[in-house]
Scaffold this motif. Structure first.
Motif, PDB file in Angstrom:
ATOM      1  N   ASN A   1      -2.665  34.668   7.832  1.00 15.19           N
ATOM      2  CA  ASN A   1      -2.208  35.161   9.128  1.00 15.19           C
ATOM      3  C   ASN A   1      -3.355  35.234  10.135  1.00 15.19           C
ATOM      4  O   ASN A   1      -3.154  35.007  11.339  1.00 15.19           O
ATOM      5  CB  ASN A   1      -1.537  36.527   8.970  1.00 15.19           C
ATOM      6  N   GLU A   2      -4.546  35.551   9.667  1.00 13.20           N
ATOM      7  CA  GLU A   2      -5.713  35.516  10.542  1.00 13.20           C
ATOM      8  C   GLU A   2      -5.951  34.090  11.045  1.00 13.20           C
ATOM      9  O   GLU A   2      -6.277  33.879  12.224  1.00 13.20           O
ATOM     10  CB  GLU A   2      -6.947  36.038   9.809  1.00 13.20           C
TER      11      GLU A   2
ATOM     12  N   TRP B   1       5.079  35.146   4.906  1.00 14.34           N
ATOM     13  CA  TRP B   1       5.180  33.826   5.528  1.00 14.34           C
ATOM     14  C   TRP B   1       6.629  33.555   5.912  1.00 14.34           C
ATOM     15  O   TRP B   1       7.556  33.768   5.124  1.00 14.34           O
ATOM     16  CB  TRP B   1       4.675  32.775   4.539  1.00 14.34           C
ATOM     17  N   GLU B   2       6.818  33.055   7.120  1.00 13.01           N
ATOM     18  CA  GLU B   2       8.167  32.812   7.635  1.00 13.01           C
ATOM     19  C   GLU B   2       8.966  31.888   6.715  1.00 13.01           C
ATOM     20  O   GLU B   2      10.162  32.100   6.488  1.00 13.01           O
ATOM     21  CB  GLU B   2       8.067  32.197   9.039  1.00 13.01           C
TER      22      GLU B   2
ATOM     23  N   ASP C   1      -0.426  37.532  -3.165  1.00 12.54           N
ATOM     24  CA  ASP C   1       0.249  38.664  -2.528  1.00 12.54           C
ATOM     25  C   ASP C   1       1.110  39.476  -3.490  1.00 12.54           C
ATOM     26  O   ASP C   1       1.859  40.348  -3.066  1.00 12.54           O
ATOM     27  CB  ASP C   1       1.068  38.214  -1.311  1.00 12.54           C
TER      28      ASP C   1
ATOM     29  N   PRO D   1       3.724  43.150   3.745  1.00 11.86           N
ATOM     30  CA  PRO D   1       3.679  42.929   5.195  1.00 11.86           C
ATOM     31  C   PRO D   1       3.094  41.554   5.519  1.00 11.86           C
ATOM     32  O   PRO D   1       2.274  41.022   4.760  1.00 11.86           O
ATOM     33  CB  PRO D   1       2.750  44.050   5.691  1.00 11.86           C
ATOM     34  N   GLY D   2       3.541  41.002   6.628  1.00 12.51           N
ATOM     35  CA  GLY D   2       3.007  39.712   7.067  1.00 12.51           C
ATOM     36  C   GLY D   2       3.460  38.537   6.244  1.00 12.51           C
ATOM     37  O   GLY D   2       2.755  37.530   6.133  1.00 12.51           O
TER      38      GLY D   2
ATOM     39  N   ARG E   1      -2.821  37.750   4.269  1.00 12.95           N
ATOM     40  CA  ARG E   1      -3.667  38.385   5.275  1.00 12.95           C
ATOM     41  C   ARG E   1      -4.658  37.376   5.851  1.00 12.95           C
ATOM     42  O   ARG E   1      -4.858  37.299   7.066  1.00 12.95           O
ATOM     43  CB  ARG E   1      -4.428  39.556   4.658  1.00 12.95           C
TER      44      ARG E   1
END
Length: 234
Positions: free
Chosen positions: A22-23, A200-201, A12, A197-198, A19
């Motif tokens: 997250n999918e 990881w928490e 990233d 974007p997106g 990406r």
């Protein structure tokens, strides 16, 4: 001031990664729609990942193990065969999907390589990270590659020492505030944050306050100008 070392994160920062993860997270949550809300499944998966991070490590293999353990929790230890097979298939895809570079990466890497030695500093599974670097076509541009189990202050100090670099003459570039930015700053280096974007928490953290060696940029293509600014400042 010239830089002794320019360190770059991989996932990233150079190529797409979250990406695909997250999918997988979204599909995993949907698998349990008959037994639990997707947000409950996501929280449970995050809990399992956080608890076993030191054991499983980072990356697709660790996530696959965490998904299996989370599924066992929701199905009282007896996961239906088709669901288990799909989890394993998702894990294999995360290990084998094509490497897609972010915008301007190839041109930018070639440009900043003229400013100083480049070292890739990435965490995750050794074989998987090596295969992604090979598929990226960028490997020849790096002086060194450091694939580590985690990124801590000691990790960066070790890298700087290994390459005989003064920390204040090093720059770390990455998309994770927690792993790429804060520990590199504490180790004495400059750090450039490229939010994606997106994210990881488990990689989120508050940015540093009043830190003169910290910068935030919008893309990797902004790094050459940042390096020029660092040179002018010193």
């Amino acid at each position: 001031m010239s830089l002794d070392l320019i360190c770059l994160d991989a996932d990233d920062t150079l190529w797409h990664n979250m990406r695909f993860f997250n999918e997988a997270f979204a599909e995993f949550g949907a698998m349990f729609r008959d037994v639990a809300p997707p947000e409950s499944v996501t929280r449970a998966l995050n809990d399992v990942e956080a608890r076993h991070r030191a054991l499983y490590g980072f990356g697709a293999k660790g996530l696959t193990l965490s998904m299996i353990e989370t599924a066992m929790r929701f199905f009282d230890g007896s996961v239906p065969g088709p669901l288990l097979a799909r989890i394993l298939e998702m894990g294999r895809y995360l290990l084998s999907h094509p490497v897609e570079l972010l915008d301007d990466v190839s041109e930018t890497i070639e440009q900043i390589a003229a400013w100083g030695p480049l070292v890739l500093v990435t965490k995750g599974d050794l074989l998987h990270q090596e295969s992604k670097l090979a598929a990226s076509g960028l490997g020849a541009l790096f002086t060194g590659v450091e694939i580590v189990s985690d990124k801590s202050v000691d990790t960066y100090r070790h890298v700087f020492t290994k390459y005989r670099a003064q920390p204040t003459r090093c720059l770390m570039v990455g998309d994770s505030m927690k792993s790429d930015i804060l520990p590199a700053l504490e180790a004495g280096a400059w750090a450039a944050y490229i939010p994606q974007p997106g994210a990881w928490e488990l990689e989120r953290a508050d940015p540093p306050r009043s830190q003169p060696r910290y910068r935030q940029v919008s893309r990797l293509g902004d790094i050459p100008a940042l390096i020029e600014d660092i040179h002018r400042l010193h």
